[in-house]
Write an enzyme that holds these catalytic residues in place. Structure first.
Site, PDB file in Angstrom:
ATOM      1  N   SER A  11       0.786  -1.239   0.000  1.00  0.00           N
ATOM      2  CA  SER A  11       0.000   0.000   0.000  1.00  0.00           C
ATOM      3  C   SER A  11       0.815   1.284   0.000  1.00  0.00           C
ATOM      4  O   SER A  11       0.323   2.323  -0.418  1.00  0.00           O
ATOM      5  CB  SER A  11      -0.898   0.013   1.239  1.00  0.00           C
ATOM      6  OG  SER A  11      -0.112  -0.225   2.406  1.00  0.00           O
ATOM      7  N   ARG A  12       2.026   1.210   0.528  1.00  0.00           N
ATOM      8  CA  ARG A  12       2.799   2.445   0.728  1.00  0.00           C
ATOM      9  C   ARG A  12       4.264   2.184   0.448  1.00  0.00           C
ATOM     10  O   ARG A  12       4.707   1.043   0.422  1.00  0.00           O
ATOM     11  CB  ARG A  12       2.687   2.919   2.192  1.00  0.00           C
ATOM     12  CG  ARG A  12       1.347   3.434   2.588  1.00  0.00           C
ATOM     13  CD  ARG A  12       1.357   3.986   3.997  1.00  0.00           C
ATOM     14  NE  ARG A  12       1.422   2.962   5.033  1.00  0.00           N
ATOM     15  CZ  ARG A  12       2.353   2.900   5.977  1.00  0.00           C
ATOM     16  NH1 ARG A  12       3.324   3.788   6.018  1.00  0.00           N
ATOM     17  NH2 ARG A  12       2.326   1.939   6.881  1.00  0.00           N
ATOM     18  N   ASN A  91       6.712  -8.380   1.560  1.00  0.00           N
ATOM     19  CA  ASN A  91       7.287  -7.048   1.768  1.00  0.00           C
ATOM     20  C   ASN A  91       6.858  -6.375   3.074  1.00  0.00           C
ATOM     21  O   ASN A  91       7.535  -5.467   3.549  1.00  0.00           O
ATOM     22  CB  ASN A  91       6.905  -6.141   0.589  1.00  0.00           C
ATOM     23  CG  ASN A  91       7.379  -4.729   0.785  1.00  0.00           C
ATOM     24  OD1 ASN A  91       8.578  -4.459   0.732  1.00  0.00           O
ATOM     25  ND2 ASN A  91       6.455  -3.808   1.058  1.00  0.00           N
ATOM     26  N   TYR A 160      14.557  -6.189  14.742  1.00  0.00           N
ATOM     27  CA  TYR A 160      14.458  -5.979  13.287  1.00  0.00           C
ATOM     28  C   TYR A 160      15.563  -6.764  12.561  1.00  0.00           C
ATOM     29  O   TYR A 160      15.292  -7.470  11.583  1.00  0.00           O
ATOM     30  CB  TYR A 160      14.580  -4.480  13.002  1.00  0.00           C
ATOM     31  CG  TYR A 160      14.367  -4.084  11.563  1.00  0.00           C
ATOM     32  CD1 TYR A 160      13.090  -3.945  11.033  1.00  0.00           C
ATOM     33  CD2 TYR A 160      15.453  -3.833  10.725  1.00  0.00           C
ATOM     34  CE1 TYR A 160      12.893  -3.576   9.712  1.00  0.00           C
ATOM     35  CE2 TYR A 160      15.267  -3.458   9.413  1.00  0.00           C
ATOM     36  CZ  TYR A 160      13.989  -3.321   8.902  1.00  0.00           C
ATOM     37  OH  TYR A 160      13.811  -2.955   7.588  1.00  0.00           O
ATOM     38  N   ALA A 162      17.164  -9.364  13.639  1.00  0.00           N
ATOM     39  CA  ALA A 162      16.892 -10.804  13.765  1.00  0.00           C
ATOM     40  C   ALA A 162      15.853 -11.234  12.733  1.00  0.00           C
ATOM     41  O   ALA A 162      15.997 -12.272  12.071  1.00  0.00           O
ATOM     42  CB  ALA A 162      16.395 -11.123  15.182  1.00  0.00           C
TER      43      ALA A 162
END
Ligand code: NDP
Length: 251
Positions: A11-12, A91, A160, A162
């Protein structure tokens, strides 16, 4: 015959650029988002892709950290576009940006759930819809959005890092498991890319970090969409980590 791609967190930011690239390449695009505030954004991307590239689209709200939401996402895809799924882009991602003393276990579990468990769930659910029709001449492709944080340590990003290292392990293991069966699995490990994720951190610290990038600037979402296009059109590429990062990490 038309091909179908699912992108989580489409979406972004980087996800929007990759959704648009998938449409440009002629895929039917299934755009996943999680926040109510992103519904209209996702629908606008989908409408633009339909009118510009004449592809089919589907917008699905799902929290991909939850297995049952991933099931819902895959089921909706199959109902609209049929049993064959050709591309999966994992993602969706979040960060906490917190030191390891003050962080709560709920916060780091959210990061691991969103960034890593989501990819385990989605690959587990989508691969049966790939190996049912994939072959050397008709490849299916999985792309995981990792990070330079998956390749090196970053301060205040332990959870993050990990999660993003975990995605690299998943990428390599699945690439091996499905090699020769027409499914390629690769990862993109972006360096610093200007999106809401970076806009949310301390801008003085960000600028100081940006000054250490050998190329001298923060990257653009188009750098990552370009890497996706390369991976999708590179038949001999599997198990690899492509890292557009301005020289931030030299492998
Ligand atoms: P943004 O914050 O701009 O976008 C994050 C996306 O993830 C949004 O589409 C968001 O959906 C989605 N998302 C978050 N949680 C969930 C969830 N539980 N279920 C479904 N979707 C979810 O971030 P970026 O575009 O910067 O990041 C995209 C990816 O790139 C992430 O994996 C990130 O870790 C990675 N990355 C980014 C870097 C950067 O510098 N920007 C560097 C390296 C890696 P919604 O809009 O509904 O909230």
């Amino acid at each position: 015959m038309s091909k179908t791609a699912i992108i989580t967190g489409g979406s972004r930011g980087i996800g929007q650029a990759m959704s648009e690239k998938l449409g440009e390449l002629g895929y039917n695009v299934v755009i996943n988002y999680r926040s109510d505030s992103s519904k209209a954004l996702s629908e606008k991307i989908a409408a633009d892709l339909e009118s510009k590239y004449k592809v089919g689209t589907l917008v699905v709200k799902a929290d991909v950290s939850k297995y049952e939401d991933c099931e819902k996402l895959v089921k909706a895809t199959v109902e609209k576009f049929g049993d064959n799924i050709d591309v999966l882009v994992n993602n969706a991602g979040i960060t906490n940006n917190s030191n390891w003393i003050d962080i709560t276990h709920e916060a780091y579990e959210r990061v691991i759930g969103t960034n890593l468990m989501s990819a385990l769930h989605m690959t587990h659910l989508v691969l049966p819809h790939m190996i049912n029709h994939s072959s050397k001449d008709s490849q299916c492709v999985i792309v995981n959005t990792s990070s330079v944080g998956g390749m090196t340590g970053v301060i205040n990003q332990a959870d993050y890092c990990a999660s993003k290292s975990g995605l690299i392990g998943l990428t390599r293991a699945l690439a091996l498991e499905f090699a020769g069966r027409g499914v390629r699995v690769n990862a993109i490990a972006p360096g610093m890319i200007m999106t809401d994720m970076l806009r949310g951190v301390n801008q003085d610290e960000l600028n100081a970090l940006a000054a250490t990038i050998p190329e001298g600037y923060i990257g653009d979402v188009s750098d990552i969409a370009g890497a996706l296009a390369y991976i999708l059109t590179a038949p001999y590429l599997t198990g690899q980590i492509i890292s557009p990062n301005g020289g931030f990490v030299l492998q």
